[in-house]
Design a protein around this motif. Structure first.
Motif: not given
Length: 398
Positions: A87-108
């Protein structure tokens, strides 16, 4: 006269001894010393979690995120788990939530690029992989760099948003030589990339050893942490393992990679083209019985034994993880206690019972007719009639 005769004997023996490995037999142990862990990756005998484990991790991380919504590692775990179950669509949705918390992160960015690639959004995937590389070019021993190159290579090979296997079907007309200039595979793609970055192009079209080692390590990383069954990754690995030619290349390992890639197609022509690549790399591969070449069927028998061993190993892990989950214990902790040590396959030395003439005929049938050329021959490649998006969904991991 006697001295002159001795001189000739010495000269000829010295000259030919320098090329003895060219015609000599290599054992699988020698190749495994040169490229550790490759055979385990091809066979599937390496540490990896089951689908049941990733379903458990999804539930576990969802609950923990409700309590600790700012814990960044939980977003990575959850997103990767969703990707692992398809379920890569869900994976993208989850990791974008992380990006909003901490932008410009390598692992993101590294994860997001991979998820987009798996979802068939290749250009967007490359965009995020580039962002990850800019932040940390040496992370994961530079795996993202070769992931990017491989996606570029596949896009170059695509026609009308469709992919055909093999990605590269050209081989030399002459088994006795290894002319890289006649090939158009992942290795030659990397050579061109390397030449574009240096002032003086490579004269022999050979990547420096350290660059080749990085590329092999990068593809192996994609197999181990993505999908070891991907025919795209298997073919790319085979191209790299044979990159240094007859004397230094890993012929038995490359042949296994090509052979396993052929298992992902039911098209007769696609399978034949992969077998032709196998025949090409094995032509000068000899067994313990010097002078005897082994056939593709003989190599396939060994490969199937190795794959069966890998399946047995992964099924054992799966049963354990199911039992741990059902028992209510933490499968991550139990897995770490029981399995964090590297498995390996037993040594298998190539043998043959074939009559030499029959083996020679077996290889000769794959030689190209002199009237053929690369352009006309490549037209025989069979399209799988699948979009790239469907193909990468079916073979996750690059």
């Amino acid at each position: 006269m006697k001295r002159f005769t001795l001189f000739l004997i010495f000269t000829f023996s010295t000259f030919f001894s320098g090329f003895s490995c060219f015609w000599d037999y290599d054992t699988i142990e020698m190749e495994r010393m040169q490229f550790p862990d490759v055979i385990e990756l091809i066979s599937g005998k390496f540490l990896r979690h089951s689908q049941e484990f990733y379903q458990w991790r999804i539930e576990d991380r969802e609950l923990k995120l409700q309590k600790y919504p700012d814990s960044l590692y939980l977003y990575n775990d959850l997103a990767v788990a969703y990707s692992k179950v398809g379920n890569d669509k869900k994976a993208i949705e989850i990791i974008k939530r992380k990006e909003r918390i901490k932008p410009n992160d390598y692992t993101t960015y590294a994860n997001l690029g991979t998820f987009y690639i798996h979802n068939g959004q290749l250009s967007l995937g490359i965009e995020y992989i580039d962002k990850a590389i800019k932040i940390n070019p040496d992370a994961h021993f530079g795996r993202e760099i070769y992931q990017r190159y491989l996606v570029e290579y596949v896009m170059q090979k695509m026609k009308n948003e469709k992919i055909t296997l093999p990605l590269s079907s050209e081989v030399s007309r002459n088994f006795d030589r290894f002319p890289r200039y006649k090939l158009d595979n992942f290795y030659t793609f990397l050579v061109n990339k390397y030449n574009s970055k240096i002032e003086i192009p490579l004269q022999k079209d050979l990547l420096p050893k350290e660059e080749l080692d990085k590329a092999i390590k990068g593809v192996m990383g994609m197999m181990k942490f993505g999908n070891y069954n991907s025919p795209v990754l298997l073919e790319a690995l085979g191209d790299l393992l044979m990159a240094n030619g007859w004397k230094k290349g890993a012929r038995q390992l490359a042949a296994r990679a090509y052979f396993k890639a052929s298992y992902h197609s039911k098209q007769t022509e696609t399978i034949r083209l992969y077998e032709q690549k196998v025949a090409y790399v094995l032509y000068h591969q000899y067994t313990k019985k010097k002078g005897d070449r082994f056939t593709i069927k003989e190599l396939e028998k060994l490969l199937k034994e190795e794959i069966a061993e890998g399946v047995k190993y992964s099924e054992k892990i799966r049963r354990d993880e199911i039992n741990w989950i059902q028992s209510g214990v933490n499968p991550e902790k139990e897995f770490a206690k029981k399995y964090y040590r590297k498995p390996s396959l037993g040594v298998r030395i190539q043998e043959t019972n074939s009559i030499n003439v029959d083996v020679e005929n077996h290889y000769q049938k794959y030689k190209l007719n002199e009237k053929n050329n690369r352009k006309s021959f490549s037209k025989d490649t069979v399209s799988l009639n699948k979009s790239f998006k469907n193909l990468v969904k079916e073979h996750k991991g690059f």
